[in-house]
Design a protein around this motif. Sequence first.
Motif, PDB file in Angstrom:
ATOM      1  N   LEU A  24      36.542  28.861  38.524  1.00 29.15           N
ATOM      2  CA  LEU A  24      38.009  28.873  38.577  1.00 29.15           C
ATOM      3  C   LEU A  24      38.549  27.899  39.608  1.00 29.15           C
ATOM      4  CD1 LEU A  24      38.593  32.734  38.290  1.00 29.15           C
ATOM      5  CD2 LEU A  24      39.120  31.007  36.546  1.00 29.15           C
ATOM      6  N   ARG A  25      37.790  27.643  40.673  1.00 33.14           N
ATOM      7  CA  ARG A  25      38.242  26.717  41.718  1.00 33.14           C
ATOM      8  C   ARG A  25      38.330  25.277  41.231  1.00 33.14           C
ATOM      9  NH1 ARG A  25      34.316  29.545  45.014  1.00 33.14           N
ATOM     10  NH2 ARG A  25      35.347  31.165  46.272  1.00 33.14           N
ATOM     11  N   LEU A  26      37.703  24.982  40.100  1.00 37.31           N
ATOM     12  CA  LEU A  26      37.698  23.615  39.598  1.00 37.31           C
ATOM     13  C   LEU A  26      39.035  23.206  38.999  1.00 37.31           C
ATOM     14  CD1 LEU A  26      34.168  23.628  37.917  1.00 37.31           C
ATOM     15  CD2 LEU A  26      34.816  22.643  40.131  1.00 37.31           C
ATOM     16  N   ASP A  27      39.936  24.165  38.782  1.00 38.25           N
ATOM     17  CA  ASP A  27      41.282  23.865  38.283  1.00 38.25           C
ATOM     18  C   ASP A  27      42.247  24.828  38.962  1.00 38.25           C
ATOM     19  OD1 ASP A  27      43.528  23.033  36.867  1.00 38.25           O
ATOM     20  OD2 ASP A  27      42.452  22.897  34.969  1.00 38.25           O
ATOM     21  N   ASN A  28      43.514  24.570  38.765  1.00 37.87           N
ATOM     22  CA  ASN A  28      44.543  25.394  39.395  1.00 37.87           C
ATOM     23  C   ASN A  28      45.137  26.337  38.366  1.00 37.87           C
ATOM     24  OD1 ASN A  28      46.368  26.398  41.273  1.00 37.87           O
ATOM     25  ND2 ASN A  28      47.868  24.787  40.877  1.00 37.87           N
ATOM     26  N   PHE A  29      44.454  27.440  38.112  1.00 38.09           N
ATOM     27  CA  PHE A  29      44.936  28.423  37.152  1.00 38.09           C
ATOM     28  C   PHE A  29      45.898  29.373  37.869  1.00 38.09           C
ATOM     29  CE2 PHE A  29      40.654  27.330  35.504  1.00 38.09           C
ATOM     30  CZ  PHE A  29      41.042  26.787  34.287  1.00 38.09           C
ATOM     31  N   VAL A  30      47.177  29.192  37.632  1.00 39.28           N
ATOM     32  CA  VAL A  30      48.187  29.978  38.334  1.00 39.28           C
ATOM     33  C   VAL A  30      48.644  31.165  37.489  1.00 39.28           C
ATOM     34  CG1 VAL A  30      50.436  29.948  39.447  1.00 39.28           C
ATOM     35  CG2 VAL A  30      48.952  27.937  39.594  1.00 39.28           C
ATOM     36  N   GLU A  31      49.274  30.884  36.360  1.00 40.03           N
ATOM     37  CA  GLU A  31      49.769  31.941  35.480  1.00 40.03           C
ATOM     38  C   GLU A  31      48.781  32.148  34.333  1.00 40.03           C
ATOM     39  OE1 GLU A  31      53.678  31.035  34.238  1.00 40.03           O
ATOM     40  OE2 GLU A  31      54.529  31.023  36.268  1.00 40.03           O
ATOM     41  N   GLY A  32      47.744  32.908  34.595  1.00 42.06           N
ATOM     42  CA  GLY A  32      46.731  33.134  33.587  1.00 42.06           C
ATOM     43  C   GLY A  32      45.752  31.973  33.511  1.00 42.06           C
ATOM     44  N   VAL A  33      44.782  32.117  32.635  1.00 43.43           N
ATOM     45  CA  VAL A  33      43.712  31.137  32.495  1.00 43.43           C
ATOM     46  C   VAL A  33      43.755  30.532  31.105  1.00 43.43           C
ATOM     47  CG1 VAL A  33      41.212  30.783  32.547  1.00 43.43           C
ATOM     48  CG2 VAL A  33      42.272  32.426  34.119  1.00 43.43           C
ATOM     49  N   ASP A  34      43.951  29.227  31.033  1.00 41.89           N
ATOM     50  CA  ASP A  34      43.874  28.509  29.757  1.00 41.89           C
ATOM     51  C   ASP A  34      42.432  28.635  29.276  1.00 41.89           C
ATOM     52  OD1 ASP A  34      43.250  26.294  27.934  1.00 41.89           O
ATOM     53  OD2 ASP A  34      45.281  25.599  28.363  1.00 41.89           O
ATOM     54  N   TRP A  35      42.227  29.358  28.173  1.00 43.80           N
ATOM     55  CA  TRP A  35      40.866  29.696  27.799  1.00 43.80           C
ATOM     56  C   TRP A  35      40.011  28.479  27.501  1.00 43.80           C
ATOM     57  CZ3 TRP A  35      37.062  32.501  28.669  1.00 43.80           C
ATOM     58  CH2 TRP A  35      35.897  32.370  27.912  1.00 43.80           C
ATOM     59  N   MET A  36      40.501  27.526  26.714  1.00 44.14           N
ATOM     60  CA  MET A  36      39.664  26.397  26.335  1.00 44.14           C
ATOM     61  C   MET A  36      39.323  25.518  27.538  1.00 44.14           C
ATOM     62  SD  MET A  36      38.708  26.867  23.328  1.00 44.14           S
ATOM     63  CE  MET A  36      37.876  25.311  23.000  1.00 44.14           C
ATOM     64  N   LYS A  37      40.221  25.460  28.514  1.00 43.29           N
ATOM     65  CA  LYS A  37      39.890  24.725  29.740  1.00 43.29           C
ATOM     66  C   LYS A  37      38.799  25.462  30.507  1.00 43.29           C
ATOM     67  CE  LYS A  37      44.232  22.230  30.496  1.00 43.29           C
ATOM     68  NZ  LYS A  37      45.362  21.987  31.438  1.00 43.29           N
ATOM     69  N   PHE A  38      38.936  26.785  30.593  1.00 44.46           N
ATOM     70  CA  PHE A  38      37.895  27.557  31.266  1.00 44.46           C
ATOM     71  C   PHE A  38      36.575  27.418  30.526  1.00 44.46           C
ATOM     72  CE2 PHE A  38      35.259  31.264  31.911  1.00 44.46           C
ATOM     73  CZ  PHE A  38      35.268  31.390  33.291  1.00 44.46           C
ATOM     74  N   PHE A  39      36.628  27.451  29.206  1.00 43.30           N
ATOM     75  CA  PHE A  39      35.413  27.302  28.399  1.00 43.30           C
ATOM     76  C   PHE A  39      34.741  25.967  28.711  1.00 43.30           C
ATOM     77  CE2 PHE A  39      33.329  25.617  24.608  1.00 43.30           C
ATOM     78  CZ  PHE A  39      32.420  26.623  24.334  1.00 43.30           C
ATOM     79  N   ALA A  40      35.537  24.911  28.798  1.00 39.81           N
ATOM     80  CA  ALA A  40      34.982  23.594  29.119  1.00 39.81           C
ATOM     81  C   ALA A  40      34.319  23.597  30.493  1.00 39.81           C
ATOM     82  CB  ALA A  40      36.088  22.534  29.071  1.00 39.81           C
TER      83      ALA A  40
END
Length: 216
Positions: free
Chosen positions: A115-131
């Motif tokens: 999660l630290r690799l991106d700035n997930f503020v309002e929830g988690v964009d699933w496909m970005k997390f998947f990547a």
Amino acid sequence: MPVPDVMFCAQQIHVPPELPDIMKQFTKAAIRTQPRDVLQWSYGYFYALSRGEPLPVKERVEIPVATQKNDTGLTPGLLKILHKQLSEKETVDMPDLQRKWKNLCLPLEQLHNILRLDNFVEGVDWMKFFALACSALGGSLLSSMRHACQILTEDPEGGAARIPYDIFAFLYSYLASLDEEITEEATESFLNALKEQVARKEYMVGVADFGVVKKS
């Protein structure tokens, strides 16, 4: 706490007719998934079953690779489970992600590192997390994309591991944008060459396709 040793007569005991099949399927699922913490995983299994959600079950037993030092971290099989459980939502609630991650007996520290690799503020964009999770499985960008194709494909095991070009391009562009050594021009050039190569294949990208583009 041990169950009290109490005797009941046959008339007092009622076994639900569906119980044997439930326990049979549960046992087979546990054998395939090989959870590190059976109790935690069992909670997630029956919680999902009671809500009609995808179960935290691997399609087959995973054989650890030679370089894998332990079995406590994320694997392609576990990431595939998470994708089945969470991909219906474009944005996933953090508590839901944490709960399903925990129920797969995965270390929370690894989740936080991803999660630290991106700035997930309002929830988690699933496909970005998947990547990002694919990048945690494979060191290089192309090895990450290989994992993505093998997890997302609908091809049979051992096949071409094809996925739609648009999905591949999104995942590749996102991961490339996080790598300071990869320029936008290089990303665009790679994807354009790949798109031309797969145009005759109904814009489906397989592992072999982007390997060839990389070498050319």
